[in-house]
Design a protein around this motif. Sequence first.
Motif, short mmCIF file in Angstrom:
data_model
loop_
_atom_site.label_atom_id
_atom_site.label_comp_id
_atom_site.label_asym_id
_atom_site.label_seq_id
_atom_site.Cartn_x
_atom_site.Cartn_y
_atom_site.Cartn_z
N ASN A 135 0.82 -1.21 0.00
CA ASN A 135 0.00 0.00 0.00
C ASN A 135 0.86 1.26 0.00
N ASP A 136 1.97 1.27 0.74
CA ASP A 136 2.82 2.46 0.76
C ASP A 136 3.50 2.66 -0.59
N TRP A 137 3.84 1.57 -1.28
CA TRP A 137 4.42 1.69 -2.63
C TRP A 137 3.39 2.29 -3.58
N GLN A 138 2.14 1.86 -3.44
CA GLN A 138 1.08 2.39 -4.30
C GLN A 138 0.91 3.89 -4.09
N ARG A 139 0.95 4.34 -2.85
CA ARG A 139 0.83 5.78 -2.58
C ARG A 139 2.00 6.56 -3.18
N ASP A 140 3.23 6.01 -3.04
CA ASP A 140 4.40 6.67 -3.62
C ASP A 140 4.28 6.74 -5.14
N PHE A 141 3.85 5.65 -5.74
CA PHE A 141 3.68 5.60 -7.19
C PHE A 141 2.67 6.65 -7.65
N GLU A 142 1.53 6.70 -6.95
CA GLU A 142 0.48 7.65 -7.30
C GLU A 142 0.94 9.09 -7.13
N ARG A 143 1.70 9.36 -6.08
CA ARG A 143 2.17 10.73 -5.85
C ARG A 143 3.08 11.19 -6.97
N GLU A 144 3.99 10.33 -7.42
CA GLU A 144 4.89 10.69 -8.51
C GLU A 144 4.11 10.90 -9.81
N CYS A 145 3.11 10.05 -10.06
CA CYS A 145 2.35 10.16 -11.31
C CYS A 145 1.46 11.40 -11.34
N GLU A 146 1.08 11.91 -10.18
CA GLU A 146 0.22 13.09 -10.14
C GLU A 146 0.89 14.30 -10.78
N THR A 147 2.22 14.34 -10.82
CA THR A 147 2.90 15.46 -11.46
C THR A 147 2.60 15.47 -12.96
N GLN B 208 2.05 13.77 -35.93
CA GLN B 208 2.22 14.59 -34.74
C GLN B 208 2.88 13.75 -33.65
N ALA B 209 3.97 14.27 -33.07
CA ALA B 209 4.73 13.56 -32.04
C ALA B 209 4.28 14.00 -30.66
N LYS B 210 4.18 13.03 -29.73
CA LYS B 210 3.73 13.33 -28.37
C LYS B 210 4.60 12.56 -27.38
N VAL B 211 5.25 13.29 -26.49
CA VAL B 211 6.09 12.67 -25.47
C VAL B 211 5.20 12.06 -24.39
N THR B 212 5.54 10.86 -23.96
CA THR B 212 4.73 10.16 -22.96
C THR B 212 5.61 9.65 -21.82
N ASP B 213 4.95 9.09 -20.80
CA ASP B 213 5.59 8.45 -19.65
C ASP B 213 6.44 9.41 -18.83
N PHE B 214 5.93 10.63 -18.63
CA PHE B 214 6.65 11.60 -17.80
C PHE B 214 6.71 11.11 -16.35
N GLY B 215 7.94 10.99 -15.84
CA GLY B 215 8.15 10.65 -14.44
C GLY B 215 7.89 9.22 -14.06
N LEU B 216 7.58 8.34 -15.01
CA LEU B 216 7.27 6.96 -14.63
C LEU B 216 8.49 6.24 -14.06
N MET B 217 9.69 6.56 -14.56
CA MET B 217 10.88 5.94 -14.00
C MET B 217 11.02 6.33 -12.53
N ARG B 218 10.74 7.61 -12.21
CA ARG B 218 10.78 8.04 -10.82
C ARG B 218 9.67 7.36 -10.02
N ALA B 219 8.50 7.21 -10.65
CA ALA B 219 7.38 6.60 -9.94
C ALA B 219 7.70 5.17 -9.52
N PHE B 220 8.28 4.40 -10.41
CA PHE B 220 8.64 3.03 -10.06
C PHE B 220 9.77 3.03 -9.04
N GLY B 221 10.68 3.98 -9.16
CA GLY B 221 11.75 4.08 -8.17
C GLY B 221 11.22 4.48 -6.82
#
Length: 304
Positions: free
Chosen positions: A43-55, A147-160
Amino acid sequence: MATYEVRELIGRGGMAYVHRVHHKGWGIDLALKTPRPDLVWRNDWQRDFERECETWVGLTPHPNVVRCHYIRRLGGIPRLFLEFVSGGSVVHWTRHKLLYRGDPEEVLKRVLDVAMQIAWGLNHAHEQGLVHPDVKLGNVLMTRDGQAKVTDFGLMRAFGASNAVSTFYPTSGTPAYSAPEQGPETPPSHLADIWGWGASVLEMCVGTPRWVDHVSLLKQFDAYRVNRLERTRIANMPEPLAELLQDCFRTKPEDRHENPAEPENDDLHEVGPCGRTQAAINRVSPGNDGEEELSLIHISEPTR
């Protein structure tokens, strides 16, 4: 998931699965990204993951950024609901030669067009304080009209941040695209994103990369500049563009250009459906001997 109709599995990676789902209330398709359950089971990992993805969720919309609409826990797992982009990644476009259609001039223009769009998307995030920090062609999606679109912003940090897997760190990206300073002890920096942008542009010019880290990247880049390798349907990099990439690959981050999307508003000409400009292409095309100082790529803001 009464609100959603799962249409198909469209992607599977080491950390997540991606499905195309239909949002019944909105009447549109979305991309649903689901982390592997074993990476976010606490559960704490899920909260950390969600917090990083909120950015990423909080990033204001931009035509060159994949929109992250929201995060929801379904079945006990946090899931990302993203803008659905139908054209595949730029890696798909390189492997299937979609990027290299036409004569050499058309190929070069298309490569520079995609490079500019990636730079616009990154700059938009940087202006709001968001660092990627895993810039690579696999994290850039394409619409069918280019049209190019950058994706997965911060996901590496989220998993970390979730501490789920010791091999993934909040500040580390994919080694072949990572700047020399990137690592678990280094805070993420937009200057590392600039290195990743340069590596992505180089890959579009040479095709499949033969480097595995920043050291081998620099060796291949130097060899390319010396030998001017030419392959059918691969963009032949003009010297001014090579000089721009050299600025991306400065070993010291403080020596790199601060802003790869620095606007230039003079002599602009549209080259595509998204308000992209001819000025940058003209300045790095063969035969341009202007003495104007070049930033990474002179570009203007996209027409909105």
